[in-house]
Design an enzyme around this catalytic site. Sequence first.
Site, PDB file in Angstrom:
ATOM      1  N   ASP A  30      45.068  34.273  41.517  1.00  0.00           N
ATOM      2  CA  ASP A  30      45.981  35.301  42.002  1.00  0.00           C
ATOM      3  C   ASP A  30      47.372  35.205  41.364  1.00  0.00           C
ATOM      4  OD1 ASP A  30      46.562  37.245  44.418  1.00  0.00           O
ATOM      5  OD2 ASP A  30      48.177  35.763  44.483  1.00  0.00           O
ATOM      6  N   GLU A  54      44.345  37.323  37.492  1.00  0.00           N
ATOM      7  CA  GLU A  54      45.013  38.560  37.895  1.00  0.00           C
ATOM      8  C   GLU A  54      46.424  38.547  37.326  1.00  0.00           C
ATOM      9  OE1 GLU A  54      46.776  41.041  41.653  1.00  0.00           O
ATOM     10  OE2 GLU A  54      47.278  38.972  41.270  1.00  0.00           O
TER      11      GLU A  54
END
Length: 687
Positions: free
Chosen positions: A309, A379
């Site tokens: 993330d 990401e």
Amino acid sequence: MSLKKGPGSMELGECTRNPGYQDVEGGGSAAETVSADPGEKHDSAAPKLDSDAAEEYTQIKPYAGMPKEVLLQYSSQARYRVPREILFWLTVACTLVLVALTITVIALSPRCLQWWQASPVYQVYPRSFKDSNGDGVGDLKGIQEQLDHFLYLKVKSVWISPFYLSPMKDFGYDVEDFRAVDPLFGTMRDFEELLAEMHNKGLKLIMDFIPNHTSDRHRWFNLSRTRDPHYEDYYVWTDCNATAPRPNNWVSVFGNSSWTYDDVRGQCYLHQFLKEQPDLNFRNPNVYKEMTDIIHFWLEKGVDGFRMDAVKHMLEATHLRDEPQVDPSKPAESVKTEFDLHHDYTYTQLGLHDLLRGWRAVLDVYSREPGKYRFMVMESYDYQEVEKTMMYYGTPLVRESDFPFNFYLLYLPQNTSGLWVKDLVHLWMANMPKGKWPNWVVGNHDKPRIASSASQIYIRVINMLLLTLPGTPTTYYGEEIGMENINVTNSQIQDPAGKYNASASRDPGRSPMQWSGDMNAGFNIKTNSTWLPVHPDYRSVNVEVQKKDEGSVLAQYRFLNTLRQSELPLHRGWFCYVHADASVFSYLRELDGLDQAFLMVLNFGKESATTDLSSIRELPDQLKVLMSTNQINNGKVLQKSRVLTEAGEGLVIRYSTHTRFNPNHPEQCYVSEKACYLSAMDILYKC
Ligand code: GLC
């Protein structure tokens, strides 16, 4: 006649008795009695061979059980030696040929596709997938109840958004304990059962890993704000003015300053997201070690990979200088959003890739277990700076992620035209390092649903695009049935980003999965509660109804995914642009050596279009539609000079050819995991 030699005696059957053989219990062997050397001194205790016997003995044939010297006498004769030597050398030659063949086959075999290449990655947002206990929020047991959905879709790889212990300020992206499951989602046992069941069914589980920040309720943060010597530098702290806490102009992704004053410590801490999500300080090696230990923890549990993330935020410049404004004339006080600044000191700082490559190396250690490749996807929204995204692929010498998410197709709704879609696809293909594996994303839990932003009429053609492009498609739950955004009134807003700015709310794309026409769309069949409203179209748009309809979005998704996995040109063939205009984007997929290829003609425009492909001489004149998003056109035969498509219609055309397109148009073609087909042997080989 048979010769008996006690228990281990050997049957000679009807053959001539070997008189040279005598059973000498405990004494010298029979061989000693037939020494070829006349001068040899014989053991007086040994039996002697009389001359009759010797004569008889020279006439017999060499049978097993003969003494060694007798055998040697015969075996050195040319008629025995030559065939034996021929046989010996033949065996050696055959072995060498086999070894050489094996080495050649291994050397020429292309790499098998890994699980994360063979299947789409399906994203489950656990709050919204399936609620097993009736509290209105989805949970791990709920996911387990629905595993057959993935089998039905022929999806293997499932990414589950965070289910760690969390105060849920950012719905799990604010982690209080990286080694615990939040009770809202279940228990660690539920997780272990889910994972075991997924593996039983041949499914892979990808977890979210959130390295940039923790929750402000994390034990480390409490120890850091109280200046525990070990934890003091676990977060990014700086002196600041308590009443106007803005040590510099840095802003949070969710808006406003990324600094908050903490009155326990009397300093400001950095948070690039919510103030309840303080940024970890990766300049402190202990932080890196802690996070690495957490990766080990989950790998040991058996998870198959991680979605990393918000990685670009992991490091910040230590000098804490102001970032340059995009519009230098804007008053400094009005610089409030991420897009007001050039993030020279907060995003993608030097050293970031070393940290990530270190984690890749950890995953590689676990990947050595047979059949246990551990996958890593990044990401990072780098917007126009595509080369920054490509860095996450690693270099030819050092591997990093298997791929960074390709978010460029999220821009597709901005301009539905064939040319635009081609440009977006090309942006990735042209910048991706050679030989790497592409991927495609049209939605996730942070974005509006594609069926709403692009309009429902394009959902089928978008799924067709994803499933026929080279690389791994990503499917956000519900895209396979064409789910749309819900309307969320201001008072219903749950998302912290939406509370700051209603138009940025991510709630509309997070509504409960529509399983059936039952209560709450089958998401929660126990109580009348759902954490966000169910979309009102759920009676017609749901899995159960669409399973019964051959022409549904779901049926088409499944058909295309099955086709993608069974057809060589679609999963590892060349990808070549053929045509793009205001409406249509057309490309083909072909494999060297294979006469069967696929042509896709996708109409992203607002009107029907007739596409003339007659200049593509590698295509046959007549094209038969294997599948159209408009069911009535399945099986139609079209002239290549007049390929008719309606707005939002996509065609998959299968054709036979002896002439490949890619050798004549290398500038229009890409291939990853290149392989060629040898029809004579029905095999793939490296080429
Ligand atoms: C990622 C997540 C998003 C979250 C943010 C902060 O971008 O996708 O949902 O809010 O990170 O963790």
